[in-house]
Write an enzyme that holds these catalytic residues in place. Structure first.
Site, PDB file in Angstrom:
ATOM      1  N   GLY A 173       0.548  -0.504   1.120  1.00  0.00           N
ATOM      2  CA  GLY A 173       1.012  -1.835   1.475  1.00  0.00           C
ATOM      3  C   GLY A 173      -0.152  -2.774   1.754  1.00  0.00           C
ATOM      4  CG  ASP A 183      -6.092   3.872   5.899  1.00  0.00           C
ATOM      5  OD1 ASP A 183      -7.240   4.122   5.469  1.00  0.00           O
ATOM      6  OD2 ASP A 183      -5.381   2.956   5.436  1.00  0.00           O
ATOM      7  CB  SER A 235       0.350   1.245   8.077  1.00  0.00           C
ATOM      8  OG  SER A 235      -1.019   1.127   8.373  1.00  0.00           O
ATOM      9  CD  GLU A 261      -4.560   5.052   3.053  1.00  0.00           C
ATOM     10  OE1 GLU A 261      -3.671   5.390   3.863  1.00  0.00           O
ATOM     11  OE2 GLU A 261      -4.532   3.966   2.461  1.00  0.00           O
ATOM     12  CE  LYS A 301      -2.314   3.432   6.214  1.00  0.00           C
ATOM     13  NZ  LYS A 301      -2.280   3.040   4.792  1.00  0.00           N
ATOM     14  CG  ASP A 327      -6.217   1.979   0.073  1.00  0.00           C
ATOM     15  OD1 ASP A 327      -6.239   1.240  -0.913  1.00  0.00           O
ATOM     16  OD2 ASP A 327      -5.809   1.577   1.192  1.00  0.00           O
ATOM     17  CE  LYS A 344      -4.611   0.545   8.312  1.00  0.00           C
ATOM     18  NZ  LYS A 344      -5.196   0.644   6.967  1.00  0.00           N
ATOM     19  CE  LYS A 356      -3.081  -0.417   0.094  1.00  0.00           C
ATOM     20  NZ  LYS A 356      -4.156  -0.895   1.012  1.00  0.00           N
TER      21      LYS A 356
HETATM   22  O1  OSB Z   1      -5.617   0.342   4.017  1.00  0.00           O
HETATM   23  O2  OSB Z   1      -3.578   0.504   3.540  1.00  0.00           O
HETATM   24  C1  OSB Z   1      -4.515  -0.139   4.000  1.00  0.00           C
HETATM   25  C2  OSB Z   1      -3.219  -3.373   5.600  1.00  0.00           C
HETATM   26  C3  OSB Z   1      -4.173  -4.247   5.174  1.00  0.00           C
HETATM   27  C4  OSB Z   1      -5.218  -3.803   4.391  1.00  0.00           C
HETATM   28  C5  OSB Z   1      -5.310  -2.475   4.052  1.00  0.00           C
HETATM   29  C6  OSB Z   1      -4.351  -1.561   4.475  1.00  0.00           C
HETATM   30  C7  OSB Z   1      -3.306  -2.019   5.280  1.00  0.00           C
HETATM   31  C8  OSB Z   1      -2.288  -1.146   5.823  1.00  0.00           C
HETATM   32  C9  OSB Z   1      -0.954  -1.754   6.157  1.00  0.00           C
HETATM   33  O3  OSB Z   1      -2.472   0.017   6.106  1.00  0.00           O
HETATM   34  C10 OSB Z   1       0.085  -1.481   5.129  1.00  0.00           C
HETATM   35  C11 OSB Z   1       1.321  -2.344   5.343  1.00  0.00           C
HETATM   36  O4  OSB Z   1       1.986  -2.181   6.360  1.00  0.00           O
HETATM   37  O5  OSB Z   1       1.596  -3.194   4.464  1.00  0.00           O
HETATM   38 MG    MG Z   2      -5.628   2.267   3.238  1.00  0.00          MG
END
Ligand code: OSB
Ligand code: MG
Length: 374
Positions: A297, A195, A142, A220, A168, A245, A170, A269
């Protein structure tokens, strides 16, 4: 198992740890750099130890839970319920906690330690105790919001070279379609997804439709953190699959979202759904309905990461998750060996329980507060 077959928890130690990410991580709702969380150390009557990790952040941006609400819930409500009487199986923890509304991340941190304890007593890897069969798992990565498109492209290139199976990206309003177009231009065939962390509304429907030209694996959580109705409307308008999510906290949430057509993929998660047992139920439900799942994650340290690795060995985790290698996040992780990703693959450990040793020296060094509850 003990002679009487019960798990009898005698003591819980909460190690509050502060770790600093190698690089700040920016989402549509804010930036993370320092991470405070709890390592849950749970000791049974045979002197065995199980470990869990709380995943709530310091601020309630992703969900309403925080490090301090986790501490309050664990100390004042959840741990006393565990110490009250023995358990036969970790699946019972969910039921034992069911009188407490939500607070899923606090529940999951403790339940995870019970699962580790249970697997160690059976002398089997946690993956096997959960019913997972994979010996290796595919992972993606991510990538947070960057200061420039050039910087993002540089990162994507670097992670592609490392072998991560999907990227992924953001996104947020002002950092979305144009940025993804640039990335797609440079990497025409790379598995890509986006995402949004709830940054859009249905007013953005026409704008979001442009994503359909970018061959994304999924988008996402584009809409509100608590929505499944508008997501169903959006999914009908998009050919890109929606993955939920933030909206999914339980098997029931999953059932409703799938029945409504709010998504075609689920990000599971462990913390968000209240533990491994519920995560497994969601996995099983989705498998029955041909809904692929993957493991999300929460910028975990090693113990949480190890739980994610174990969960991902279940059959219907058919899409690469966000479980990148320890060294992507931390200078030094809390486990030995660290979680290593090679060519986008993690080898599932075959030691009992979470399968990694807790690095006691690192834990001690990074601990800012320790509470013992017995
Ligand atoms: O939306 O998946 C998410 C990190 C913090 C809060 C929400 C998210 C995330 C990530 C990182 O996308 C996932 C990771 O590398 O652990
Ligand atoms: Mg997410």
């Amino acid at each position: 198992m003990t002679i009487d077959g019960m798990i009898s928890i005698k003591k819980v130690i909460l190690h509050q740890v502060r770790m600093t990410l190698k690089a700040p991580f920016t989402t549509s709702f804010g930036t993370f750099q320092d991470k405070d969380f709890f390592v849950v150390e749970m000791i049974d009557n045979a002197g065995r130890t199980g470990f869990g990790e709380s995943v709530a952040f310091s601020s309630p941006w992703y969900s309403e839970e925080t490090v301090r609400t986790n501490e309050h819930m664990m100390k004042d409500f959840l741990i006393p319920l565990l110490l009250e009487k023995p358990l036969e199986h970790p699946d019972e923890v969910f039921q034992r906690f069911s009188g407490i509304r939500r607070n899923n991340m606090a529940k999951a941190a403790l339940e995870g330690a019970v699962w580790d304890l249970y697997a160690k007593r059976l002398s089997v890897p946690l993956a096997q105790a959960l019913g997972g069969k994979k010996k290796e798992i595919d992972v993606g990565i991510s990538i947070g919001i960057q200061s420039s498109v050039q910087e993002l492209v540089r990162l994507v290139e670097n992670f592609a070279e490392q072998g991560y199976k999907r990227m992924k990206i953001k996104i947020k309003p002002g950092w979305d379609v144009d940025v993804l177009k640039e990335v797609r231009k440079v990497f025409p065939t790379l598995p890509l997804m986006a995402d949004a962390n709830s940054a859009y509304t249905l007013k953005d429907l026409e704008h979001l439709k442009q994503l359909d030209d970018l061959d994304l694996k999924m988008i996402e959580q584009p809409l509100a953190h608590d929505d499944i109705v508008d997501h169903a409307t959006l999914q009908r308008a998009l050919s890109t699959p929606i993955c939920l999510d933030e909206s999914i906290h339980s098997l029931e949430d999953t059932r409703r979202a799938v029945e409504l057509g709010s998504c075609k993929i689920i990000n599971i998660k462990i913390g968000r759904v209240g533990g491994l047992s519920e995560a497994k139920r969601i996995h099983d439900f989705c498998m029955d309905r041909n809904i692929p799942v993957w493991c999300g994650g929460m910028l975990e340290a090693g113990i949480g990461r190890a739980h994610n690795v174990a969960l991902t060995t279940l059959d219907n985790f058919v899409l690469p998750g966000d479980t990148a290698g320890s060294s992507h996040y931390w200078d030094e992780d809390l486990i030995e060996p660290e979680v290593v990703v090679k060519n986008g693959v993690i080898h599932v450990p075959d030691l009992p329980g979470i399968g990694y040793e807790v690095n006691r020296k690192a834990l001690e060094k990074l601990c800012i507060k320790k509470s013992v509850i017995a």
